[in-house]
Design an enzyme around this catalytic site. Sequence first.
Site, PDB file in Angstrom:
ATOM      1  CB  THR A 177      -7.725   3.004  -9.281  1.00 54.32           C
ATOM      2  OG1 THR A 177      -9.093   2.896  -9.662  1.00 54.32           O
ATOM      3  CG2 THR A 177      -7.477   4.433  -8.837  1.00 54.32           C
ATOM      4  CG  PHE A 237      -1.376  -4.429  -2.606  1.00 52.03           C
ATOM      5  CD1 PHE A 237      -2.035  -4.542  -3.824  1.00 52.03           C
ATOM      6  CD2 PHE A 237      -0.253  -5.200  -2.387  1.00 52.03           C
ATOM      7  CE1 PHE A 237      -1.575  -5.421  -4.790  1.00 52.03           C
ATOM      8  CE2 PHE A 237       0.210  -6.079  -3.351  1.00 52.03           C
ATOM      9  CZ  PHE A 237      -0.445  -6.190  -4.552  1.00 52.03           C
ATOM     10  CB  ILE A 246      -5.373  -6.984  -4.699  1.00 51.38           C
ATOM     11  CG1 ILE A 246      -6.809  -6.699  -5.172  1.00 51.38           C
ATOM     12  CG2 ILE A 246      -4.459  -7.212  -5.901  1.00 51.38           C
ATOM     13  CD1 ILE A 246      -6.983  -5.363  -5.870  1.00 51.38           C
ATOM     14  CE1 TYR A 268      -8.876   3.985  -4.314  1.00 49.66           C
ATOM     15  CE2 TYR A 268     -10.273   3.754  -6.253  1.00 49.66           C
ATOM     16  CZ  TYR A 268      -9.221   3.310  -5.476  1.00 49.66           C
ATOM     17  OH  TYR A 268      -8.508   2.210  -5.851  1.00 49.66           O
ATOM     18  CG  ASP A 300      -2.627  -5.369   6.256  1.00 55.26           C
ATOM     19  OD1 ASP A 300      -2.825  -5.630   5.046  1.00 55.26           O
ATOM     20  OD2 ASP A 300      -3.480  -4.832   6.992  1.00 55.26           O
ATOM     21  CG  LEU A 338      -3.796  -7.033  10.744  1.00 57.34           C
ATOM     22  CD1 LEU A 338      -3.632  -7.981  11.933  1.00 57.34           C
ATOM     23  CD2 LEU A 338      -4.021  -7.863   9.464  1.00 57.34           C
TER      24      LEU A 338
END
Length: 334
Positions: free
Chosen positions: A117, A73, A12, A141, A31, A33
């Site tokens: 979420t 994110f 996303i 989560y 990030d 990665l």
Amino acid sequence: MSILVLGGAGYIGSHTVDRLIEKGYDVAVVDNLVTGHRAAVNDKARFYEGDVADTNFMDQVFEKEDVEGVIHFAAFSIVPESMKDPLKYFDNNTAGMVKLLEVMHKHDVKKIVFSSTAATYGEPKQIPIKETDPQIPTNPYGESKLAMEKIMHWSDVAYGIKFVALRYFNVAGAKADGSIGEDHHPETHLVPIILQVAAGERDQLQIFGDDYPTKDGTNVRDYVHVVDLADAHILALEYLKKGNDSDAFNLGSSTGFSNKQMLDAAREVTGKPIPAVMADRRAGDPSTLVAASDKARSVLGWDPQFDDVKEIIKTAWTWKQSHPEGYNDRGGKD
Ligand code: UDP
């Protein structure tokens, strides 16, 4: 001033970076990665490889960048994994948020758009789910993300850091030209798994549970196209830039599709038989998740362009066919 996208090499995140660049924003990406892909990040964004929880590294990023707002994110997001290893989720997601807000506070950055979420709601009492409904997660989560929402709330009260929590329902699809898309290792999400079967990479789809109290016994979910989701983040950022208060918004289509219906839609789109078998329920899955998303539409002005799951699946199929091995960069090594 730049928009700092944390986790901008993920599924996303990379679509949001792409949309921000298309709209003329100056974008920097962080990030580590671990699950993201360097190749997914638009070349026009500045890229910093490192971990959001690494305060020294993040301090340096905030020194270099004149950050106007953060879009966050960077998190783990696999429900079954969180059931087996909850501390991984509370450490990376929840504790990571504390570290991030500390750095933002230190550098006087006052705006954050956050990936929350539908999993924060747990098993809903009513459908469609409204933002004001109880949040009682059924898996770690969702719990880790709910805690992140609460931490942001108190950081707003104390430090004036304004946030928008975007509660995603199920995201699928890819940029229409197929240049970026979804590439997880291992893949756990329904649409890419269905398309792996369509492509002959897997023998069959396992449908997790057919004894739920739904129209055909399989779980019902609400699918949103990834580019529509990306656009909602940009609208949320603009909302904060206008000086509005912190808030939470559901992002869904307000229409539910069962797992069996998704399979049928994918068979139609791909023209492939896509063999499927029924399997046991997957731990942590609520039976039905469908969003009331009129608040995002009326307050943020969100106007999703994809209202048909077949169109969403079609874009994922275009990506799959043009990138049969994903980014093929050994990204997302776990
Ligand atoms: N699902 C399934 N088979 C799979 C993967 C997922 O039946 O191989 C089901 C899953 O149990 C859920 C729905 O598909 O009902 C969506 O799951 P996904 O992991 O894509 O997203 P989630 O709803 O967990 O965010």
